[in-house]
Design a protein around this motif. Structure first.
Motif, PDB file in Angstrom:
ATOM      1  N   ILE A  77      43.327  37.552  47.093  1.00 52.72           N
ATOM      2  CA  ILE A  77      42.075  36.816  47.297  1.00 52.72           C
ATOM      3  C   ILE A  77      41.211  36.880  46.038  1.00 52.72           C
ATOM      4  CG2 ILE A  77      39.907  36.762  48.603  1.00 52.72           C
ATOM      5  CD1 ILE A  77      41.607  37.750  51.037  1.00 52.72           C
ATOM      6  N   GLN A  78      41.101  38.060  45.447  1.00 55.59           N
ATOM      7  CA  GLN A  78      40.322  38.220  44.220  1.00 55.59           C
ATOM      8  C   GLN A  78      40.925  37.405  43.077  1.00 55.59           C
ATOM      9  OE1 GLN A  78      37.433  39.901  44.250  1.00 55.59           O
ATOM     10  NE2 GLN A  78      37.076  39.269  42.155  1.00 55.59           N
ATOM     11  N   ASN A  79      42.258  37.450  42.937  1.00 47.74           N
ATOM     12  CA  ASN A  79      42.927  36.718  41.855  1.00 47.74           C
ATOM     13  C   ASN A  79      42.848  35.210  42.054  1.00 47.74           C
ATOM     14  OD1 ASN A  79      43.544  39.188  40.749  1.00 47.74           O
ATOM     15  ND2 ASN A  79      45.641  39.222  41.513  1.00 47.74           N
ATOM     16  N   LEU A  81      40.298  33.562  42.740  1.00 52.94           N
ATOM     17  CA  LEU A  81      39.026  33.076  42.192  1.00 52.94           C
ATOM     18  C   LEU A  81      39.152  32.593  40.757  1.00 52.94           C
ATOM     19  CD1 LEU A  81      36.662  35.849  43.626  1.00 52.94           C
ATOM     20  CD2 LEU A  81      37.117  33.568  44.575  1.00 52.94           C
ATOM     21  N   VAL A  82      40.179  33.065  40.049  1.00 50.44           N
ATOM     22  CA  VAL A  82      40.387  32.670  38.650  1.00 50.44           C
ATOM     23  C   VAL A  82      41.768  32.038  38.466  1.00 50.44           C
ATOM     24  CG1 VAL A  82      38.766  34.307  37.629  1.00 50.44           C
ATOM     25  CG2 VAL A  82      41.108  35.034  38.097  1.00 50.44           C
ATOM     26  N   ALA A  83      42.230  31.316  39.459  1.00 47.91           N
ATOM     27  CA  ALA A  83      43.578  30.739  39.425  1.00 47.91           C
ATOM     28  C   ALA A  83      43.693  29.635  38.381  1.00 47.91           C
ATOM     29  CB  ALA A  83      43.932  30.192  40.801  1.00 47.91           C
ATOM     30  N   ASP A  84      44.883  29.494  37.849  1.00 42.65           N
ATOM     31  CA  ASP A  84      45.205  28.468  36.859  1.00 42.65           C
ATOM     32  C   ASP A  84      45.337  27.116  37.569  1.00 42.65           C
ATOM     33  OD1 ASP A  84      46.195  26.931  34.803  1.00 42.65           O
ATOM     34  OD2 ASP A  84      48.074  28.030  34.595  1.00 42.65           O
ATOM     35  N   THR A  85      44.604  26.118  37.096  1.00 40.03           N
ATOM     36  CA  THR A  85      44.700  24.781  37.688  1.00 40.03           C
ATOM     37  C   THR A  85      45.086  23.736  36.644  1.00 40.03           C
ATOM     38  OG1 THR A  85      42.315  24.456  37.432  1.00 40.03           O
ATOM     39  CG2 THR A  85      43.096  25.233  39.593  1.00 40.03           C
ATOM     40  N   THR A  86      45.748  24.156  35.559  1.00 27.11           N
ATOM     41  CA  THR A  86      46.223  23.170  34.587  1.00 27.11           C
ATOM     42  C   THR A  86      47.268  22.280  35.247  1.00 27.11           C
ATOM     43  OG1 THR A  86      47.870  24.729  33.735  1.00 27.11           O
ATOM     44  CG2 THR A  86      45.785  24.594  32.551  1.00 27.11           C
ATOM     45  N   LEU A  87      47.355  21.046  34.784  1.00 28.01           N
ATOM     46  CA  LEU A  87      48.247  20.071  35.391  1.00 28.01           C
ATOM     47  C   LEU A  87      49.694  20.558  35.400  1.00 28.01           C
ATOM     48  CD1 LEU A  87      46.953  16.695  33.899  1.00 28.01           C
ATOM     49  CD2 LEU A  87      46.421  17.692  36.120  1.00 28.01           C
ATOM     50  N   TRP A  88      50.401  20.206  36.474  1.00 26.89           N
ATOM     51  CA  TRP A  88      51.833  20.484  36.534  1.00 26.89           C
ATOM     52  C   TRP A  88      52.539  19.677  35.451  1.00 26.89           C
ATOM     53  CZ3 TRP A  88      53.185  24.457  39.295  1.00 26.89           C
ATOM     54  CH2 TRP A  88      52.552  24.764  40.493  1.00 26.89           C
ATOM     55  N   SER A  89      53.612  20.219  34.924  1.00 25.62           N
ATOM     56  CA  SER A  89      54.402  19.482  33.936  1.00 25.62           C
ATOM     57  C   SER A  89      55.752  19.116  34.537  1.00 25.62           C
ATOM     58  CB  SER A  89      54.618  20.338  32.681  1.00 25.62           C
ATOM     59  OG  SER A  89      55.540  21.381  32.952  1.00 25.62           O
ATOM     60  N   ARG A 148      49.097  26.588  42.166  1.00 29.65           N
ATOM     61  CA  ARG A 148      50.000  27.453  41.412  1.00 29.65           C
ATOM     62  C   ARG A 148      50.080  28.782  42.162  1.00 29.65           C
ATOM     63  NH1 ARG A 148      51.617  25.847  36.523  1.00 29.65           N
ATOM     64  NH2 ARG A 148      50.613  24.015  35.637  1.00 29.65           N
ATOM     65  N   PRO A 149      51.184  29.510  42.016  1.00 31.12           N
ATOM     66  CA  PRO A 149      51.282  30.810  42.697  1.00 31.12           C
ATOM     67  C   PRO A 149      50.173  31.759  42.263  1.00 31.12           C
ATOM     68  CG  PRO A 149      53.422  30.121  41.871  1.00 31.12           C
ATOM     69  CD  PRO A 149      52.408  29.168  41.300  1.00 31.12           C
ATOM     70  N   ILE A 150      49.667  32.512  43.218  1.00 28.72           N
ATOM     71  CA  ILE A 150      48.674  33.544  42.942  1.00 28.72           C
ATOM     72  C   ILE A 150      49.278  34.873  43.372  1.00 28.72           C
ATOM     73  CG2 ILE A 150      46.366  34.395  43.498  1.00 28.72           C
ATOM     74  CD1 ILE A 150      45.672  31.392  44.024  1.00 28.72           C
ATOM     75  N   PHE A 151      49.289  35.823  42.453  1.00 27.94           N
ATOM     76  CA  PHE A 151      50.001  37.085  42.652  1.00 27.94           C
ATOM     77  C   PHE A 151      49.048  38.215  43.016  1.00 27.94           C
ATOM     78  CE2 PHE A 151      52.457  34.529  39.727  1.00 27.94           C
ATOM     79  CZ  PHE A 151      53.764  34.688  40.173  1.00 27.94           C
ATOM     80  N   ASP A 152      49.617  39.237  43.652  1.00 28.28           N
ATOM     81  CA  ASP A 152      48.899  40.501  43.754  1.00 28.28           C
ATOM     82  C   ASP A 152      49.038  41.198  42.394  1.00 28.28           C
ATOM     83  OD1 ASP A 152      51.591  41.327  43.874  1.00 28.28           O
ATOM     84  OD2 ASP A 152      51.114  43.005  45.181  1.00 28.28           O
ATOM     85  N   ASN A 153      48.412  42.343  42.225  1.00 30.47           N
ATOM     86  CA  ASN A 153      48.419  43.001  40.913  1.00 30.47           C
ATOM     87  C   ASN A 153      49.778  43.559  40.506  1.00 30.47           C
ATOM     88  OD1 ASN A 153      45.755  42.305  40.891  1.00 30.47           O
ATOM     89  ND2 ASN A 153      44.960  44.392  41.047  1.00 30.47           N
ATOM     90  N   THR A 154      50.655  43.811  41.483  1.00 27.14           N
ATOM     91  CA  THR A 154      51.995  44.315  41.148  1.00 27.14           C
ATOM     92  C   THR A 154      52.970  43.178  40.859  1.00 27.14           C
ATOM     93  OG1 THR A 154      52.813  44.310  43.424  1.00 27.14           O
ATOM     94  CG2 THR A 154      51.655  46.311  42.666  1.00 27.14           C
ATOM     95  N   LYS A 155      52.557  41.950  41.159  1.00 28.47           N
ATOM     96  CA  LYS A 155      53.388  40.753  40.993  1.00 28.47           C
ATOM     97  C   LYS A 155      54.651  40.777  41.851  1.00 28.47           C
ATOM     98  CE  LYS A 155      51.631  39.195  36.553  1.00 28.47           C
ATOM     99  NZ  LYS A 155      50.497  38.568  37.116  1.00 28.47           N
TER     100      LYS A 155
END
Length: 197
Positions: A77-79, A81-89, A148-155
């Motif tokens: 949830i915390q991560n 908030l700063v998720a990558d939203t650059t266009l898909w390629s 885009r996938p959003i990970f926990d801190n351990t990935k």
């Protein structure tokens, strides 16, 4: 000299493994929601709320019969908030047709080149498929939207939010949780949240 060469090779292999790992997660998460057409701008995950943490935990436990760490959900949830939203390629999503605008007309040439179609039957099939999309009313076009996938801190855990954006009334979506396996592949673990319009 040998040490620096070894470190460079190690870093390259590690980077390749991470890229391959990420691609595996994309292939697992994005395959199979009923459309070849994907919106090129990733969704921003907005449906997760820290106040609902216990609800996500209970959903995961009920769905998978496993207790998961609430810290992992909190990190995701915390991560988000700063998720990558650059266009898909096209390189990231080689099996899908990317759409920049819901009202856009899809070029048959783009599809033939992207899928490297040479067989006349395949070209005819995809031409028919694209023509059907182009002539469908804009509100009825089945286009999938993904974060885009959003990970926990351990990935080792990741979520992907999706929505099919169909007809504004007949659509729906969800947030899926994925877990990395011991062989570094990704497997769908459970549904965290889903909805219908």
């Amino acid at each position: 000299m040998r040490l620096s060469t070894f470190l460079l090779l190690f870093n390259c292999l590690n980077s390749f493994a991470q890229t391959n790992n990420y691609q595996n997660l994309l292939d697992t998460a994005i395959g199979g929601h009923g459309s070849l057409f994907l919106y090129s701008k990733p969704l921003k995950v907005t449906r997760l709320d820290i106040k609902e943490l216990w609800f996500y935990f209970e959903n995961a436990r009920e769905y998978s019969n496993q207790k998961l760490d609430t810290v992992m959900f909190s990190q995701i949830i915390q991560n988000s908030l700063v998720a990558d939203t650059t266009l898909w390629s096209d390189n990231e999503l080689p099996k899908f047709i990317l759409i920049n605008d819901r009202a856009a007309t899809v070029s048959k040439r783009y599809v033939v080149e992207k899928f490297k179609l040479t067989d006349k039957k395949q070209i005819k099939y995809f031409t028919k498929y694209v023509n059907k999309f182009n002539t469908t009313d804009i509100s009825d076009r089945v286009i999938c939207y993904y974060s885009r996938p959003i990970f926990d801190n351990t990935k080792t855990f990741a979520i992907v939010q999706w929505d099919n954006g169909h007809s504004y009334l007949g659509g729906g979506g969800g947030i899926m949780l994925y877990q990395q396996q011991s062989d570094k592949t990704w497997k769908e673990h459970c549904v965290i949240l889903n909805w219908r319009y």
